[in-house]
Design an enzyme around this catalytic site. Structure first.
Site, PDB file in Angstrom:
ATOM      1  N   ASN A 100      40.982 -27.704 -20.586  1.00  0.00           N
ATOM      2  CA  ASN A 100      41.688 -27.006 -21.382  1.00  0.00           C
ATOM      3  C   ASN A 100      41.062 -25.530 -21.076  1.00  0.00           C
ATOM      4  O   ASN A 100      39.831 -25.246 -21.491  1.00  0.00           O
ATOM      5  CB  ASN A 100      41.531 -27.494 -23.003  1.00  0.00           C
ATOM      6  CG  ASN A 100      42.051 -26.532 -23.928  1.00  0.00           C
ATOM      7  OD1 ASN A 100      42.067 -25.593 -23.915  1.00  0.00           O
ATOM      8  ND2 ASN A 100      42.863 -27.139 -24.821  1.00  0.00           N
TER       9      ASN A 100
ATOM     10  N   HIS B 197      40.388 -21.105 -24.340  1.00  0.00           N
ATOM     11  CA  HIS B 197      39.069 -20.026 -24.624  1.00  0.00           C
ATOM     12  C   HIS B 197      38.762 -18.985 -23.642  1.00  0.00           C
ATOM     13  O   HIS B 197      38.045 -18.207 -23.976  1.00  0.00           O
ATOM     14  CB  HIS B 197      37.971 -20.894 -25.212  1.00  0.00           C
ATOM     15  CG  HIS B 197      38.678 -21.730 -26.604  1.00  0.00           C
ATOM     16  ND1 HIS B 197      38.999 -20.953 -27.712  1.00  0.00           N
ATOM     17  CD2 HIS B 197      38.632 -23.120 -26.646  1.00  0.00           C
ATOM     18  CE1 HIS B 197      39.429 -21.940 -28.583  1.00  0.00           C
ATOM     19  NE2 HIS B 197      39.323 -22.988 -28.052  1.00  0.00           N
TER      20      HIS B 197
ATOM     21  N   HIS C 134      47.060 -24.747 -25.015  1.00  0.00           N
ATOM     22  CA  HIS C 134      47.595 -24.847 -26.313  1.00  0.00           C
ATOM     23  C   HIS C 134      48.492 -23.507 -26.627  1.00  0.00           C
ATOM     24  O   HIS C 134      47.649 -22.335 -26.932  1.00  0.00           O
ATOM     25  CB  HIS C 134      46.358 -25.168 -27.359  1.00  0.00           C
ATOM     26  CG  HIS C 134      46.919 -25.381 -28.607  1.00  0.00           C
ATOM     27  ND1 HIS C 134      46.064 -25.695 -29.755  1.00  0.00           N
ATOM     28  CD2 HIS C 134      48.343 -25.453 -29.237  1.00  0.00           C
ATOM     29  CE1 HIS C 134      46.922 -25.902 -31.011  1.00  0.00           C
ATOM     30  NE2 HIS C 134      48.199 -25.664 -30.478  1.00  0.00           N
TER      31      HIS C 134
ATOM     32  N   ARG D 135      49.704 -21.632 -29.294  1.00  0.00           N
ATOM     33  CA  ARG D 135      49.698 -21.732 -30.848  1.00  0.00           C
ATOM     34  C   ARG D 135      50.854 -20.454 -31.232  1.00  0.00           C
ATOM     35  O   ARG D 135      51.033 -19.957 -30.722  1.00  0.00           O
ATOM     36  CB  ARG D 135      48.430 -21.206 -31.204  1.00  0.00           C
ATOM     37  CG  ARG D 135      47.294 -22.461 -31.377  1.00  0.00           C
ATOM     38  CD  ARG D 135      45.951 -21.802 -32.007  1.00  0.00           C
ATOM     39  NE  ARG D 135      45.069 -23.052 -32.386  1.00  0.00           N
ATOM     40  CZ  ARG D 135      44.988 -23.531 -33.376  1.00  0.00           C
ATOM     41  NH1 ARG D 135      45.693 -23.124 -34.386  1.00  0.00           N
ATOM     42  NH2 ARG D 135      44.128 -24.497 -33.691  1.00  0.00           N
TER      43      ARG D 135
ATOM     44  N   ARG E  62      46.917 -17.111 -30.515  1.00  0.00           N
ATOM     45  CA  ARG E  62      45.527 -16.275 -30.662  1.00  0.00           C
ATOM     46  C   ARG E  62      44.911 -16.399 -29.381  1.00  0.00           C
ATOM     47  O   ARG E  62      43.942 -15.636 -28.984  1.00  0.00           O
ATOM     48  CB  ARG E  62      44.788 -17.013 -31.776  1.00  0.00           C
ATOM     49  CG  ARG E  62      44.413 -18.522 -31.355  1.00  0.00           C
ATOM     50  CD  ARG E  62      43.608 -18.962 -32.629  1.00  0.00           C
ATOM     51  NE  ARG E  62      44.321 -19.244 -33.573  1.00  0.00           N
ATOM     52  CZ  ARG E  62      43.915 -19.816 -34.784  1.00  0.00           C
ATOM     53  NH1 ARG E  62      42.726 -20.675 -34.568  1.00  0.00           N
ATOM     54  NH2 ARG E  62      44.585 -20.101 -35.842  1.00  0.00           N
TER      55      ARG E  62
ATOM     56  N   GLU F 156      50.188 -28.128 -24.846  1.00  0.00           N
ATOM     57  CA  GLU F 156      49.825 -28.456 -26.287  1.00  0.00           C
ATOM     58  C   GLU F 156      50.675 -27.703 -27.131  1.00  0.00           C
ATOM     59  O   GLU F 156      50.686 -26.340 -27.029  1.00  0.00           O
ATOM     60  CB  GLU F 156      48.393 -28.227 -26.520  1.00  0.00           C
ATOM     61  CG  GLU F 156      47.605 -29.342 -26.125  1.00  0.00           C
ATOM     62  CD  GLU F 156      46.038 -29.659 -26.357  1.00  0.00           C
ATOM     63  OE1 GLU F 156      45.674 -28.229 -26.991  1.00  0.00           O
ATOM     64  OE2 GLU F 156      45.425 -30.615 -26.536  1.00  0.00           O
TER      65      GLU F 156
ATOM     66  N   THR G  31      41.668 -26.774 -34.040  1.00  0.00           N
ATOM     67  CA  THR G  31      42.398 -27.939 -34.528  1.00  0.00           C
ATOM     68  C   THR G  31      41.662 -28.923 -35.589  1.00  0.00           C
ATOM     69  O   THR G  31      40.669 -29.585 -34.919  1.00  0.00           O
ATOM     70  CB  THR G  31      42.935 -28.447 -33.296  1.00  0.00           C
ATOM     71  OG1 THR G  31      43.549 -27.574 -32.444  1.00  0.00           O
ATOM     72  CG2 THR G  31      44.029 -29.838 -33.801  1.00  0.00           C
TER      73      THR G  31
ATOM     74  N   GLU H 293      46.340 -39.015 -28.161  1.00  0.00           N
ATOM     75  CA  GLU H 293      45.082 -38.481 -27.869  1.00  0.00           C
ATOM     76  C   GLU H 293      44.374 -38.551 -29.196  1.00  0.00           C
ATOM     77  O   GLU H 293      44.655 -37.940 -30.135  1.00  0.00           O
ATOM     78  CB  GLU H 293      45.475 -37.050 -27.366  1.00  0.00           C
ATOM     79  CG  GLU H 293      43.789 -36.413 -27.268  1.00  0.00           C
ATOM     80  CD  GLU H 293      43.816 -35.285 -26.277  1.00  0.00           C
ATOM     81  OE1 GLU H 293      44.919 -34.872 -25.418  1.00  0.00           O
ATOM     82  OE2 GLU H 293      43.102 -34.355 -26.580  1.00  0.00           O
TER      83      GLU H 293
ATOM     84  N   HIS I  79      38.795 -33.020 -28.044  1.00  0.00           N
ATOM     85  CA  HIS I  79      38.176 -32.093 -28.837  1.00  0.00           C
ATOM     86  C   HIS I  79      36.801 -32.127 -29.173  1.00  0.00           C
ATOM     87  O   HIS I  79      36.217 -33.402 -29.698  1.00  0.00           O
ATOM     88  CB  HIS I  79      38.956 -32.034 -30.447  1.00  0.00           C
ATOM     89  CG  HIS I  79      38.844 -30.939 -30.995  1.00  0.00           C
ATOM     90  ND1 HIS I  79      39.709 -29.637 -31.156  1.00  0.00           N
ATOM     91  CD2 HIS I  79      37.871 -30.544 -31.786  1.00  0.00           C
ATOM     92  CE1 HIS I  79      39.332 -28.972 -31.868  1.00  0.00           C
ATOM     93  NE2 HIS I  79      38.036 -29.406 -32.251  1.00  0.00           N
TER      94      HIS I  79
HETATM   95  C1  LIG Z   1      44.167 -29.803 -29.639  1.00  0.00           C
HETATM   96  C2  LIG Z   1      42.869 -29.661 -29.315  1.00  0.00           C
HETATM   97  O1  LIG Z   1      42.088 -30.054 -29.874  1.00  0.00           O
HETATM   98  C3  LIG Z   1      42.481 -28.548 -28.318  1.00  0.00           C
HETATM   99  O2  LIG Z   1      43.362 -27.898 -27.447  1.00  0.00           O
HETATM  100  C4  LIG Z   1      42.301 -27.134 -29.216  1.00  0.00           C
HETATM  101  O3  LIG Z   1      43.572 -27.176 -29.830  1.00  0.00           O
HETATM  102  C5  LIG Z   1      41.840 -26.088 -28.590  1.00  0.00           C
HETATM  103  O4  LIG Z   1      42.246 -24.801 -29.358  1.00  0.00           O
HETATM  104  P1  LIG Z   1      41.830 -24.545 -30.413  1.00  0.00           P
HETATM  105  O5  LIG Z   1      40.402 -24.253 -30.373  1.00  0.00           O
HETATM  106  O6  LIG Z   1      42.677 -23.033 -30.726  1.00  0.00           O
HETATM  107  O7  LIG Z   1      42.358 -25.333 -31.675  1.00  0.00           O
HETATM  108  N1  LIG Z   2      43.122 -31.603 -27.037  1.00  0.00           N
HETATM  109  C1  LIG Z   2      41.655 -31.627 -26.937  1.00  0.00           C
HETATM  110  C2  LIG Z   2      41.364 -30.193 -25.740  1.00  0.00           C
HETATM  111  O1  LIG Z   2      42.468 -30.002 -25.068  1.00  0.00           O
HETATM  112  C3  LIG Z   2      40.275 -29.578 -25.677  1.00  0.00           C
HETATM  113  O2  LIG Z   2      39.558 -29.328 -26.901  1.00  0.00           O
HETATM  114  P1  LIG Z   2      38.291 -28.987 -26.991  1.00  0.00           P
HETATM  115  O3  LIG Z   2      37.137 -29.435 -25.792  1.00  0.00           O
HETATM  116  O4  LIG Z   2      38.303 -27.291 -26.433  1.00  0.00           O
HETATM  117  O5  LIG Z   2      37.449 -28.948 -28.233  1.00  0.00           O
END
Ligand SMILES: CC(=O)[C@@H](O)[C@H](O)COP(=O)(O)O
Ligand SMILES: NCC(=O)COP(=O)(O)O
Length: 250
Positions: free
Chosen positions: A12, A15, A48, A50, A54, A75, A106, A156, A199
């Site tokens: 993911n 960030h 994701h 959003r 953000r 996402e 999330t 998930e 997550h």
């Molecule tokens: C759905 C999930 O757990 C992650 O993709 C999370 O959304 C990361 O993005 P945020 O930290 O903005 O929630």
């Molecule tokens: N759906 C969880 C994800 O994509 C990554 O979550 P995180 O490791 O950023 O908390």
């Protein structure tokens, strides 16, 4: 395409965009992170978009669709706006997640059981467009049963409660949350659902989850991007992949 045999690692990159947006500029570029992750063996990229943008932007999603040769797991919240975007791009996968503007990250899973009819109609066009539909939920039987009823192909499980308890040294609670994840991974698999977990996963918490035989994909972002600040994304992924394989006895 991703290797269907092993436990897949979805990276993911949200960030990276958080850091970029801190200055409103163009660096660090999430697309560069996606390319590095893809070249380093990521089985998929998760992003994701959003409602409040953000971190990941609409342009990031456009760019990811152009450059990725591994699946994009898009996402999104269950809104008309996001459905239109998903139907325009037709990503490999969409994952429906809960969103609250005021949340820092999330929190909790999608309350599928509370709005089955709406969600069933919401995901149908996404499936018909060829996207694999996943629902991001808490490890609760009633949510898994509802996700199955509405026609989701994947669930998930939200591992945040387990990971937070572990990292806050609430180890008895972490064990209870891990047991819930294990039980619900088995239950969801018994319904024919593909089971993913994501997550909050870190080097310290990934191994017991990676050992669940019914789980086929882990989505990990925040921790990996944090590690990448110190050791680089490829080495950070390599260590996570090593722990995942070790947990599976590979
Ligand atoms: C759905 C999930 O757990 C992650 O993709 C999370 O959304 C990361 O993005 P945020 O930290 O903005 O929630
Ligand atoms: N759906 C969880 C994800 O994509 C990554 O979550 P995180 O490791 O950023 O908390």
């Amino acid at each position: 395409m991703a290797d269907q045999g092993k436990l897949r690692l979805g990276v993911n990159i949200d960030h990276v965009a958080t850091v970029r947006n801190a200055r409103g500029g163009t660096t660090p570029d999430p697309l560069r992170a996606a390319q590095i992750a893809q070249d380093a063996g990521a089985d998929g990229i998760t992003a994701h978009l959003r409602e409040d943008r953000r971190h990941i932007s609409d342009a990031d999603i456009e760019g990811l669709m152009d450059i990725l040769t591994v699946p994009l797991n898009f996402e999104m919240a269950a809104t008309e706006e996001m459905q239109k975007i998903a139907l325009r791009h037709k990503p490999h996968a969409v994952c429906i997640v809960p969103e609250k503007r005021e949340e820092r990250t999330t929190e909790g899973g999608l309350e599928v059981a509370r709005e089955e009819n709406r969600l069933a109609h919401f995901i149908a066009p996404l499936r018909e467009a060829g996207s694999r539909v996943s629902i991001f939920i808490a490890a609760e039987q009633r949510q898994i049963e509802a996700a199955h009823r509405i026609g989701a192909q994947v669930v998930e499980l939200h591992s945040g409660a387990y990971c937070d308890a572990y990292h806050e040294a609430r180890f008895d609670e972490a064990d209870l949350e891990l047991a819930k994840l294990r039980e619900m991974a088995t239950f969801g698999h018994s319904l024919g659902l593909e089971m993913h977990v994501g997550h909050g996963l870190t080097y310290d918490t990934v191994s017991p989850v990676a050992a669940f035989p019914e789980v086929t994909e882990l989505n990990i972002g925040h921790f990996l991007i944090g590690e990448a600040i110190f050791i680089g994304l490829e080495p950070a992924m390599r260590e996570m992949r090593r722990l995942m394989d070790q947990a599976r006895g590979i």
